[in-house]
Design a protein around this motif. Sequence first.
Motif, PDB file in Angstrom:
ATOM      1  N   TRP A 100       1.133 -10.079 -10.594  1.00  0.00           N
ATOM      2  CA  TRP A 100       0.615  -9.224  -9.808  1.00  0.00           C
ATOM      3  C   TRP A 100       1.000  -9.711  -8.327  1.00  0.00           C
TER       4      TRP A 100
ATOM      5  N   ASP B  25      -7.372   0.251 -14.836  1.00  0.00           N
ATOM      6  CA  ASP B  25      -5.883  -0.695 -14.352  1.00  0.00           C
ATOM      7  C   ASP B  25      -5.474   0.424 -13.113  1.00  0.00           C
TER       8      ASP B  25
ATOM      9  N   LYS C 160      -6.218  -1.287 -10.051  1.00  0.00           N
ATOM     10  CA  LYS C 160      -5.388  -2.515  -9.960  1.00  0.00           C
ATOM     11  C   LYS C 160      -4.010  -2.365  -9.580  1.00  0.00           C
ATOM     12  N   CYS C 161      -3.350  -1.335  -9.895  1.00  0.00           N
ATOM     13  CA  CYS C 161      -1.883  -0.730  -9.532  1.00  0.00           C
ATOM     14  C   CYS C 161      -1.829  -0.423  -8.142  1.00  0.00           C
TER      15      CYS C 161
END
Length: 343
Positions: free
Chosen positions: A213, A238, A241-242
């Motif tokens: 990340w 996710d 998160k992205c």
Amino acid sequence: MKIQHRTYNLAFRYPFTISNGRTKTNQPTLVVQLEHLGYSGFGEAPAITYYNIPVEKMVEDLERKKFFAEKFAFTEPERYWHYLHHLFPTNPFLVCALDIAGWDLYGQMKGKPLHQLWTGSDKKKTQTDYTIGIDTIEKMVAKMQEKSWPVYKIKLGTENDIAIIEALRKHTDAVFRIDANAGWKAEEALEKITAFKHLGVEYIEQPLAKEDWEGMKWLFEKSPLPLYADESCVAEGDVDKCHQHFHGINIKLTKCSGLTPALRMIRRARELRMGVMVGSMNESTIGSAAIAHLQAQIDFLDADGPLLLKEDLATGLTYENGDVLLSAEPGLGIRFTDVYEKA
């Protein structure tokens, strides 16, 4: 409801190779059939080795809890997905197959194709790419020339990545999309992406390892091309998160556990002003139809599974120079053929 299942091992037209030397010649897949009120809905989930959910595991889990999966009083697919999600908490692939079948069933009950249930329209089309797996440059050129297409997805992750794209570019003006399958390091990725910027490349998919990340944040801020998450974006959680690490996400129905969560992921990505693509895991026409019904809601489409396989399991999709044309039949709009032997 009654549930039936079949397993297959579908042969590829060519050996399919991605980064790290992973090659396969066949695609194992599970097909399920839901029968209810005189209708039959179909769903599919291909097995991917590195996710450790083989077809045998899907069948084992289904057989063990089949009574409960059949007992559900089906009225609409979202409720069924929630039930399945708790019934098979460690098997999103199986949930995906059953969820797609539930949507196919629901569309038939309502008398409408799925895309019309979701958008009320079928006007927007999003062209699918055609995937060229890693091989020698000569063979990659030959594969591309054999299949004239407006958009190619090129698998990379080798020492010769720039040379590959330079060579392919000499033979076509088509758009290129690059999928590194987590095969690069951050500085290497920036060097290659900078070169690709001038070679007709549209975007880069999963340049770095899914857990890098910090590297993705650095690359996101410097990349001259959009970056799309694949291995880094598996489930609904996710998407957030992205954000600010990728410009967009690639949704795989099998990995995220079906159409129901995929629709929510699309909505969330739009809220975050991120791009959306839906990708292939080498599904037959059954799973590829589920992907193609989402095309009006997304930016990029990767639904070339039936084009990569020697064998298919259904009819209902037509490919015309990049366009994926859906049938007007309700639900998925496919007809299951079952002409191949079980794996």
